[in-house]
Design an enzyme around this catalytic site. Structure first.
Site, PDB file in Angstrom:
ATOM      1  N   GLY A 352     -16.006   0.326  18.387  1.00  0.00           N
ATOM      2  CA  GLY A 352     -15.959  -0.616  17.288  1.00  0.00           C
ATOM      3  C   GLY A 352     -16.422  -1.886  17.779  1.00  0.00           C
ATOM      4  N   THR A 353     -17.305  -2.428  17.850  1.00  0.00           N
ATOM      5  CA  THR A 353     -17.831  -3.473  18.737  1.00  0.00           C
ATOM      6  C   THR A 353     -18.697  -4.473  17.977  1.00  0.00           C
ATOM      7  OG1 THR A 353     -17.935  -1.804  20.459  1.00  0.00           O
ATOM      8  CG2 THR A 353     -19.226  -3.798  20.817  1.00  0.00           C
ATOM      9  N   VAL A 354     -18.688  -5.744  18.431  1.00  0.00           N
ATOM     10  CA  VAL A 354     -19.631  -6.726  17.900  1.00  0.00           C
ATOM     11  C   VAL A 354     -20.549  -7.206  19.015  1.00  0.00           C
ATOM     12  CG1 VAL A 354     -18.202  -7.526  15.984  1.00  0.00           C
ATOM     13  CG2 VAL A 354     -17.960  -8.627  18.231  1.00  0.00           C
ATOM     14  N   MET A 434     -24.733  -2.533  19.257  1.00  0.00           N
ATOM     15  CA  MET A 434     -23.342  -2.122  19.386  1.00  0.00           C
ATOM     16  C   MET A 434     -23.094  -0.799  18.672  1.00  0.00           C
ATOM     17  SD  MET A 434     -22.162  -2.614  16.087  1.00  0.00           S
ATOM     18  CE  MET A 434     -20.408  -2.714  16.257  1.00  0.00           C
TER      19      MET A 434
END
Length: 534
Positions: A352-354, A434
């Site tokens: 789950g990344t930004v 991402m």
């Protein structure tokens, strides 16, 4: 500028600017970074501001309780920061198994590792920033305090997470998540204003104390007390003893360009290994059977090797140098044939990344990524603080013989990776894609789109993507050329077309023209991406 070719229909044009640029997946967060640039901050300040704002503006992908990595170009040198946290000192394979688990769980306090993101903000600010940290965090504090309307992609993933947590997170330790992220008894709707006063106060205290309160003060006490009260392993000593690490970035040279990644425990090395296998091939067309087939085969080989050998560098059997050696690249390249293979790990030689990108008019550039993992992370929010704890420990193995076996104080194999491109002694710029295990696959595709096929940043991001999953299974986007999907299937690839563009990652790119200093940026059309510039 070399990279201005655009053969693909784009939802937006590449953005050109001179004085500063911020590219990320949420428009308000990009504008927060731009606000700091306009106030006299540099690209490092802008990256911190954007990252902190994203914990408020895109909580479905990251939070204060997550990890972060950064590649920073300043004064003619590239610096690497690893702000991933280790497993708690009191955890062990036996302790987890005694709780009835045969593998690391995804939710709850057991997979929680020490959060590194706040330490990254403080460390970057101390070492390279121009403005006080509290001033840099002000836009994020304001959004948390006053609220903001939920954007379309954010609303979609928020509702999905709420439905999953409502089903799976029914015990007391999860109540803080529902109080914070579903205060009306549901996920906020698209366009509805959501605010988090506790989040604002936590950010304010981090800014005023340079992060000290999070690791050695009142906030640390709250985290440790909650963990202890609900059977977690994380203790105050784990927080107090934590420091982010400055590391030497690793690279491969690909057709005259140096492609840089953070070294293990991150998975960025997988992208470098795949490019290392392909660098002696000549690719004439992007949309060709040969290009896609060789890309997929190289990536799957790099992935199985990475999954087998990459972990905390202190415990790895083979070094990054061995995994990136010419000898190993040639050995693995020789495995690639005319038909799709089921990959098996190779044997390296001994030895789950930004995501956001920023640049300023002084030549500073930052590639920054942070995540709670798997969306909101563990599902645990420390009451009244807005701190959602990550579940990065889920990637540990409970097999003591595995390279990534759980151990106290050990860092796990990590999915989040920032990328950077240079040529000779000049920076080209930051890039990233991402999205879990899509990230190194996205990195390789973006680099080849840029270097081999001369696409501009927006075109490089808009081009159809593929994602290797396991065995011979490969997902392709719905606008992937159908005749090539069929041709790949004839080579033995198990092709699946998917309508969910979110599965293929969310990328950002900023390139700098070394002659003029002009910045050229692209942002992800698969989400609410935005390039803010002036």
């Amino acid at each position: 500028m070399d990279f201005l070719h655009n053969p693909y229909p784009s939802q937006r044009n590449t953005v050109l600017a001179k004085n500063g640029m911020v590219a990320t997946s949420q428009p308000l967060a990009a504008e927060a970074g731009l606000q700091i640039l306009r106030k006299g901050g540099n690209a490092i300040d802008a990256a911190i501001a954007t990252a902190a704002a994203l914990t408020v503006l895109e909580p479905t992908s990251n939070g204060i309780g997550g990890d972060a990595f950064a590649l920073v170009w300043t004064k003619g040198k590239l610096h690497g920061l690893n702000a991933s946290g280790p497993a708690p000192s009191s955890i062990s394979i036996d302790a987890v198994k005694e709780l009835g688990h045969n593998e690391m769980p995804k939710l709850g306090l057991i997979p929680v590792t020490v959060p590194g993101a706040p330490s990254a903000w403080a460390e970057l600010s101390n070492k390279f920033g121009k403005l006080p940290l509290i001033e840099v965090l002000e836009p994020a504090i304001q959004y948390a305090e006053e609220g903001y309307p939920v954007s379309p992609t954010l609303g979609k993933y928020w509702k999905s997470a709420y439905n999953a947590y409502k089903k799976n997170c029914t015990t007391e330790e999860f109540q803080g998540w529902f109080d914070t992220f579903a205060p009306e008894g549901r996920a906020p709707e698209i366009g509805e204003v959501w605010k988090s006063p506790g989040h604002a106060e936590t950010l304010r205290q981090i800014g005023l104390t340079g992060g000290e309160t999070f690791y050695r003060g009142d906030i640390a006490d709250k985290i440790a007390e909650f963990s202890q009260a609900h059977g977690g392993f994380l203790q105050k000593e784990d927080l107090a003893n934590y420091q982010p690490e400055w590391v030497d970035p690793i690279k491969v040279n690909y057709r005259g360009y140096d492609v840089w990644e953070i070294p293990p425990n991150g998975q960025g090395i997988a992208a470098l290994m795949a490019l290392n296998m392909l660098k002696d091939d000549v690719f004439h067309e992007r949309d060709s059977l040969e290009t896609y087939h060789k890309q997929i085969e190289a990536m799957k080989l790099a992935f199985v090797d990475t999954k087998k050998y990459v972990s905390d560098p202190k415990t790895m059997t083979y070094s990054s140098e061995a995994l990136l050696s010419e000898k190993f690249a040639k050995q693995r390249r020789a495995v690639i044939g005319d038909m799709a293979l089921t990959p098996e790990p190779g044997t390296p030689p001994k030895g789950g990344t930004v995501y956001l990108a920023t640049a300023d008019g002084e030549g500073n550039m930052v590639s920054f990524i942070q995540s709670n993992y798997m969306g909101f992370g563990s599902g645990v929010v420390i009451p009244g603080t807005g701190i959602g704890l990550q579940n990065r420990g889920h990637d540990f193995s409970l097999d003591p013989e595995h390279e990534n076996a759980l151990a106290p104080g050990k860092k796990t194999f990590h999915t989040i990776i920032p990328g950077f491109l240079t040529k000779g002694s000049e920076p080209v710029g930051p890039f990233g894609v991402m999205g879990g295990y899509m990230q190194p696959q996205g990195h390789m595709q973006v680099v080849m789109n840029t270097v081999d096929f001369h696409l501009n940043p927006q075109a490089a991001l808009d081009a159809p993507r593929w994602q290797w999953m396991e065995g011979k299974k490969v997902l392709v986007e719905h606008h992937f050329p159908l005749h090539l999907a069929q041709a790949l299937a004839r080579k033995g690839h198990e092709i699946q077309i998917t309508l969910d563009g979110g599965a293929f990652g969310r990328g950002q790119i900023i390139w700098r023209d070394p002659k003029t200093g002009v910045l050229c940026g692209g942002t992800e059309s698969r989400t609410d991406g935005h390039v803010a510039a002036f």
